[in-house]
Write a protein that holds these residues in place. Structure first.
Motif, short mmCIF file in Angstrom:
data_model
loop_
_atom_site.label_atom_id
_atom_site.label_comp_id
_atom_site.label_asym_id
_atom_site.label_seq_id
_atom_site.Cartn_x
_atom_site.Cartn_y
_atom_site.Cartn_z
N LEU A 95 -85.30 -29.61 15.24
CA LEU A 95 -84.07 -30.26 15.70
C LEU A 95 -84.04 -31.73 15.31
CD1 LEU A 95 -83.69 -28.66 19.25
CD2 LEU A 95 -82.20 -28.31 17.28
N VAL A 96 -85.18 -32.41 15.38
CA VAL A 96 -85.24 -33.82 14.98
C VAL A 96 -84.87 -33.95 13.50
CG1 VAL A 96 -86.79 -35.77 14.58
CG2 VAL A 96 -86.88 -34.53 16.75
N ARG A 97 -85.38 -33.05 12.66
CA ARG A 97 -85.03 -33.09 11.24
C ARG A 97 -83.53 -32.87 11.04
NH1 ARG A 97 -88.59 -29.00 7.89
NH2 ARG A 97 -87.55 -30.06 6.15
N THR A 98 -82.96 -31.93 11.77
CA THR A 98 -81.54 -31.63 11.63
C THR A 98 -80.68 -32.81 12.04
OG1 THR A 98 -81.93 -29.27 12.01
CG2 THR A 98 -79.70 -30.08 12.36
N VAL A 99 -80.99 -33.39 13.19
CA VAL A 99 -80.17 -34.49 13.72
C VAL A 99 -80.33 -35.76 12.89
CG1 VAL A 99 -79.95 -36.04 15.70
CG2 VAL A 99 -80.08 -33.58 16.06
N SER A 100 -81.54 -36.02 12.40
CA SER A 100 -81.80 -37.25 11.64
C SER A 100 -81.36 -37.13 10.19
CB SER A 100 -83.28 -37.60 11.70
OG SER A 100 -84.05 -36.63 11.00
N GLY A 101 -81.30 -35.89 9.68
CA GLY A 101 -80.99 -35.71 8.27
C GLY A 101 -82.18 -35.95 7.37
N HIS A 102 -83.38 -36.04 7.95
CA HIS A 102 -84.58 -36.29 7.15
C HIS A 102 -85.08 -34.99 6.53
CE1 HIS A 102 -85.81 -40.30 9.29
NE2 HIS A 102 -84.62 -40.34 8.73
N THR A 155 -87.46 -42.64 20.76
CA THR A 155 -86.99 -42.45 19.39
C THR A 155 -88.12 -41.81 18.59
OG1 THR A 155 -87.73 -44.67 18.76
CG2 THR A 155 -85.44 -44.43 19.48
N LEU A 156 -87.75 -40.92 17.68
CA LEU A 156 -88.75 -40.21 16.91
C LEU A 156 -88.12 -39.67 15.63
CD1 LEU A 156 -91.64 -38.93 16.80
CD2 LEU A 156 -90.66 -36.92 17.90
N GLY A 157 -88.70 -40.04 14.49
CA GLY A 157 -88.27 -39.47 13.22
C GLY A 157 -86.82 -39.69 12.88
N TRP A 175 -80.79 -33.47 28.37
CA TRP A 175 -81.16 -34.39 27.31
C TRP A 175 -80.16 -34.26 26.16
CZ3 TRP A 175 -84.65 -37.90 28.45
CH2 TRP A 175 -85.67 -37.61 29.35
N LEU A 176 -79.88 -35.39 25.52
CA LEU A 176 -79.13 -35.40 24.27
C LEU A 176 -80.05 -35.90 23.17
CD1 LEU A 176 -75.60 -36.86 25.18
CD2 LEU A 176 -76.27 -34.47 24.87
N LEU A 177 -80.12 -35.15 22.08
CA LEU A 177 -80.87 -35.56 20.91
C LEU A 177 -79.86 -36.01 19.87
CD1 LEU A 177 -83.75 -35.71 19.66
CD2 LEU A 177 -83.27 -33.48 18.61
N ALA A 178 -79.85 -37.31 19.55
CA ALA A 178 -78.83 -37.88 18.67
C ALA A 178 -79.50 -38.72 17.58
CB ALA A 178 -77.86 -38.73 19.48
N ARG A 179 -78.70 -39.20 16.66
CA ARG A 179 -79.18 -40.04 15.56
C ARG A 179 -79.59 -41.41 16.09
NH1 ARG A 179 -81.67 -41.42 11.24
NH2 ARG A 179 -80.54 -41.79 9.28
N GLU A 180 -80.66 -41.94 15.52
CA GLU A 180 -81.10 -43.29 15.86
C GLU A 180 -80.20 -44.29 15.14
OE1 GLU A 180 -85.01 -46.20 15.40
OE2 GLU A 180 -85.05 -44.15 14.62
#
Length: 440
Positions: A276-283, A303-305, A316-321
């Motif tokens: 999910l972190v990869r998806t939200v960050s676009g990394h 914040t992470l990745g 929780w909301l996982l959003a772009r940094e």
């Protein structure tokens, strides 16, 4: 010709039959209807034996196909080789499109950079042509080499699954029908059809890790079999884990078109949160495993990745940094901003500059400057809304399409599609059901 290539050609191999290939493709479906006016299936063709054999077999299986030939421009002869490949495809009755990469320079991580640009060009061409499927010529020897390299790098169980036979990208499905055959069979198939091919000298440059693995496997059939068995077993286990991940996401996660995800107070398993972190960050690469494990053990705002986790309304909301987002870029139809959002403009073809050419794409920024007061309180935290893609003119926000906000006089034919490079689940097929079996 190098020693490895001589050995593979001398081994003879077996000609791949049309019926066996057709059964393989049927197992890897579904496919769009075929016919002279149908949407084509795209084939990535380098001019080597693997991709030319794939093109030959695919053209015999289906009428509606198109070849995509990439010229990396790294060698003086690459343009001639690409043009030769286009002519070869024409002789097979396969229309082709030549894609020339720009800006690829020699230097550190060149192979990785070339691969990224190549896939970007291939996917862009598929979108323009309307192709939903892109066929790749990776074969069993490639698979064994990948496993060997990942074993040497101490990859985890997912890495040892190596390449999937079919995997869904954002808007293109990547299919590898030849993973069940060896390169000697591809040589035999082309020789039987009277088709010659190009040998890329970089494939035998022993300064590269893959070439060294290829050389080692070419003289050790038992090691090759072990590597392929490892890939098959690890792939089966990965498919089972992917299915569990998809079930968890379907039951607990809420994906928003604005690029964030709602999660329960009890965070998902580490593997799911990392995806999910990869998806939200676009990394393209996953975040630190240690950081993910620490966050799952003790959920907290962090914040992470390239993503941030924040509490909101009992979840929780996982959003772009914010600090990691891309700056402003000139608006152009089809442009991808921040590696995650593609701009679409009604009536304007991808790559074209819309009539309002003084517009820029960037983060929405301070909510108070664009949120209509008559709407009352925004439905999401300002920290999340500030990460939305927006259109800017003269330093002011004039449109935030996800929130339906448009300045007076702005056309409402502007929209952003969330298209991250890495989906939250692989939706990949690793099973051998789509392999080509030779008749006994």
């Amino acid at each position: 010709m190098d020693d490895t290539t001589r050995m593979m050609r001398a081994q003879g191999g077996r000609v791949i039959g049309d019926a066996g290939f057709a059964r393989c493709m049927q197992a890897l479906g579904p496919w769009l209807p075929d016919g002279p006016d149908a949407v084509p299936v795209a084939i990535a063709v380098s001019g080597g034996a693997d991709s030319l054999a794939l093109a030959l077999l695919t053209r015999r299986w289906r009428r509606a196909v198109v070849g995509l030939v990439v010229d990396h421009g790294l060698r003086a002869e690459s343009a001639d080789e690409a043009a030769r490949t286009v002519r070869c495809l024409a002789e097979m009755d396969i229309p082709a499109r030549l894609l020339r990469l720009r800006g690829l320079l020699r230097g550190p991580r060149m192979a990785e950079r070339a691969r990224r640009l190549r896939y970007q060009a291939l996917c862009h061409a598929c979108r323009e042509l309307g192709c939903l499927d892109l066929l790749l010529g990776h074969h069993g020897d490639d698979q064994a080499e990948t496993v060997m390299m990942r074993q040497r790098a101490s990859s985890g169980p997912d890495g040892l699954a190596a390449m999937a036979q079919a995997v869904a990208g954002t808007d293109v499905r990547f299919v590898r029908p030849l993973l069940g055959v060896c390169k000697a069979d591809l040589y035999a198939t082309l020789r039987h059809a009277g088709i010659d091919w190009v040998e890329d000298p970089s494939n035998t440059d022993l300064r590269t890790e893959r070439a060294r693995a290829r050389h080692a496997l070419s003289t050790d059939a038992q090691l090759r079999r072990v590597c392929l068995q490892t890939a098959q077993q690890a792939g089966g286990r990965r498919m089972a884990r992917d299915a569990q991940d998809a079930q968890w996401l379907a039951a607990h996660a809420r994906f928003d078109a604005g690029g964030w995800v709602g999660l329960p107070r009890m965070l998902p398993p580490e593997r799911v949160l990392s995806a999910l972190v990869r998806t939200v960050s676009g990394h393209e690469y996953p975040p630190s495993p240690g950081g993910v494990a620490a966050l799952c053990a003790v959920p907290r705002a962090a914040t992470l990745g390239g993503a941030c986790l924040l509490a909101h309304g009992g979840e929780w909301l996982l959003a772009r940094e914010e600090a990691a987002m891309q700056g402003h870029v000139r608006a152009r139809a089809g442009i991808c901003w921040d590696g995650r959002f593609v701009l679409h403009v009604d009536g304007v073809a991808d790559g074209a500059v819309p009539a309002l050419s003084d517009l820029y794409v960037g983060a929405a920024g301070a909510v108070a400057t664009w949120w209509p007061r008559e709407r009352g309180r925004p439905p999401f935290p300002a920290r999340v809304l500030r990460t939305l893609p927006a259109l800017h003119r003269g330093g002011r926000v004039v449109a935030v399409p996800h929130m339906g906000v448009f300045a007076p006089g702005m056309e409402q034919g502007w929209r952003f599609a969330f298209a991250p490079p890495c989906p939250a689940t692989m939706l990949a097929r690793f099973t051998p059901s789509g392999q080509i079996h030779h008749p006994v």
